[in-house]
Every structure is written in C-alpha cells, then in structure tokens.
Design an enzyme around this catalytic site. Structure first.
Site, short mmCIF file in Angstrom:
data_model
loop_
_atom_site.label_atom_id
_atom_site.label_comp_id
_atom_site.label_asym_id
_atom_site.label_seq_id
_atom_site.Cartn_x
_atom_site.Cartn_y
_atom_site.Cartn_z
N ARG A 1 -2.21 12.63 -0.50
CA ARG A 1 -2.94 11.37 -0.70
C ARG A 1 -3.76 11.03 0.53
O ARG A 1 -4.94 10.66 0.43
CB ARG A 1 -1.93 10.25 -0.98
CG ARG A 1 -2.51 8.84 -1.10
CD ARG A 1 -1.35 7.86 -1.31
NE ARG A 1 -1.76 6.49 -1.54
CZ ARG A 1 -1.85 5.55 -0.60
NH1 ARG A 1 -1.57 5.87 0.68
NH2 ARG A 1 -2.20 4.32 -0.89
N GLN B 1 -4.05 1.99 -7.51
CA GLN B 1 -3.81 1.36 -6.21
C GLN B 1 -4.77 1.88 -5.15
O GLN B 1 -5.13 1.16 -4.22
CB GLN B 1 -2.36 1.62 -5.78
CG GLN B 1 -1.92 0.87 -4.54
CD GLN B 1 -1.18 1.77 -3.56
OE1 GLN B 1 -1.73 2.71 -3.03
NE2 GLN B 1 0.09 1.45 -3.33
N SER C 1 0.84 -1.20 0.00
CA SER C 1 0.00 0.00 0.00
C SER C 1 0.87 1.26 0.00
O SER C 1 1.61 1.50 -0.95
CB SER C 1 -0.96 -0.04 1.19
OG SER C 1 -1.92 1.00 1.12
#
Length: 319
Positions: free
Chosen positions: A123, A256, A98
C-alpha cells in the site's frame, strides 16, 4: 456517567505521524518476548529489521512511507498483545486512523498479521508511486470549521486537486492534493482567519483523488488477501460503518485511500453507542489529544509503555 457506572471502552490505533526513534523501548524491555516476536514476525514479512530501525533510526528511514506503515502496524499490534497478555479486557469496538484501520482489523481477527504487514508495505509503495515526488502536498488547517475548509479548497482548486481529507477534530482539518493547489488553499485559509495553516512533512498526498491509481492497484492486491469477519466491531474511516463481510471490508480499504478520514464522526459514534472511554494503542498520544477536542466527556488513555499500560489496566481494563 462515571467510570464506575459505565466501563464500556474502545481501542483506537494511530497511523503515520506517531512514530519516533526509540519508541516502545520500555515495553520491549518489560515484555521482550511479545514485542520482539511481533517485530520479528513483521520483519520477516517484509525482509527488513524493523525493530532496529525503530530503536536506532535513522529518522529518515523510520519516516520513509514504505518503512513507516509496516512499523506502525507492528507497533500497534505489539501494544495490543501486551494488553492481552496482562489480562486486559476485550474492548467493545475498535477503530484506527488511516493506516491504523489495518491495525484494528488485525487485532479484531479479520486479517493475519504477517499478511497485513506485506499488504501495508505494498500500500505504501502504491501511494508513493501514484504521485511524482514534489507534485503532492498535505497541510493542516487550524481554526476554521469543516465547511470553511471545503470552500477554501473549492476556490483554490483551479482545475487541480485539493481536498479536505482528514477531519481530525473540530477546527483541525488536513487538506491534500496538488502542491500548487494546496499552497493556494493555505494562503486562502489564512486570509479566511485560520489560526494556523501549515504544510505537513509528508511525501504522499493521502486520502484525495490523486490516490485513485494507488487505490486501483490496492484493489487488485486485496482481491488475493484472505479476510475473515472481524471478531470485534471495527468502525471504518470512510463511512463510520461496521463491515461484517470480507468483500465489504476490501471495498472500505480501497475507498479509504482516496476518500476522507472521518475521525470526528468515528469518536462521536463510539460515544453515541455508550463507549465511556478509549485507549490509544501506542505509540504516542496524537489520537488522545484529538479525542479531548472531540468529546471532553469521553475519558482517554494512551498506552505506549509499561507505566501507561498499568494505569489503563487499573482504570478498568482488567479482565
């Protein structure tokens, strides 16, 4: 194959969940310039004293997503820099779980560290703002195979989002989605024979469709980020591929955010490519534990302090 016959090794980097107050204190004393400079660089990038948070807490601040992501990036890079300063050999391949994928890309020379620190802070903010607090949840399902977990999610969805998002080890899958749907999936998993099905203490339902709006914002952000071709191969979470071109890397990082982490396949790909052992580039031993469940033939070392660094160098990582 014994260690002496094949010393090809990889580096793996953990994501959120491996952090703890006081982590890397020993490395900070042994390599004060490397560790402090790394955290100072990250702190300046996000205008916060990250080392103070790491060493003193409070835990609530350390675990706040917008703090955790830059801190875990800095921690992984600091350990990597200590490894290189000690003359540690160059790994054959890198991968990160991750958030750890960003650490791998920094260490592979694809993204500047300061730039990446600001990027992962944004993010984290995009992720937090994508779902109203309390409306998203994640849970770990232990003891069911992957297809059973997928079926449980399909049955539990009922026009809401709940998906298998982290394939961490055989019999260990994390699900994420709308709170009510995750709760239904947990109950169904228990009824289907799961050994455990427990809610995870996270505020963001990562890697599921609820993150699509965050992914769109991340795509805009990444368009302005300079990315180079990695000097070392990096396996990506979403498709277990090695991306050589900047635009492909950008696409993989966007995907992702709302697609599953295929960690089992990443480790098996390393093994198939002849990697005999891997180093978890601290803090913690979460990935080392998963590796032992994925492939017991592959040796693993977790490096998070001076003693574990020395041990890994003796194992065969010296230059």
């Amino acid at each position: 194959m014994t260690m002496s016959e094949n010393n090809k090794f990889g580096f793996i980097f953990p994501g959120q969940g491996s952090q703890s107050v006081g982590m890397l204190a020993d490395l900070g004393k042994t390599f004060p310039v490397v560790v402090r400079d790394t955290f100072q660089e990250a702190s300046e990038a996000v205008q916060a004293d990250l080392w103070a948070v790491v060493q003193n807490g409070p835990e609530s601040e350390l675990n706040r997503t917008e703090r955790t992501q830059p801190i875990m990036l800095a921690a992984g890079v600091a350990v990597w820099r200590c490894w290189r300063q000690r003359g540690g050999a160059t790994p054959a391949v890198l991968a990160g779980h991750s958030l750890g994928e960003y650490t791998a890309l920094v260490c592979a020379g694809a993204v500047d560290f300061s730039v990446a620190t600001r990027l992962v802070a944004d993010r984290a903010r995009f992720m937090q703002e994508a779902v109203t607090t309390g409306e998203g949840r994640m849970a770990a399902i232990l003891g069911l195979d992957d297809d059973q977990v997928r079926l449980v999610c399909q049955e539990a969805a009922q026009d809401q989002v709940v998906e298998a998002v982290n394939f961490n080890a055989p019999g260990q899958v994390v699900i994420a989605g709308c709170t009510a749907a995750v709760d239904r999936a947990v109950a169904l998993a228990k009824a289907a024979g799961a050994k455990r099905a427990v809610e995870l203490p996270v505020s963001v339902p990562s890697h599921c469709a609820l993150m699509r709006s965050a992914a769109a914002r991340l795509a805009e952000r990444l368009a302005a980020v300079e990315i180079e071709a990695p000097a070392l191969p990096v396996l990506h979470n979403v498709d277990v591929s090695r991306a050589a071109y900047p635009d492909t890397i950008r696409a993989r990082l966007v995907e992702q955010l709302h697609r599953p982490v295929r960690w089992v396949e990443i480790i098996r790909r390393m093994a198939a490519d002849g990697v005999a052992w891997v180093i978890e580039c601290g803090p913690g031993k979460v990935l080392a534990g998963l590796n032992r469940r994925i492939d017991r033939r592959m040796d693993v070392a977790a490096v998070f302090d001076s003693a574990s660094l020395d041990k890994a160098l003796r194992k065969g990582g010296g230059s």
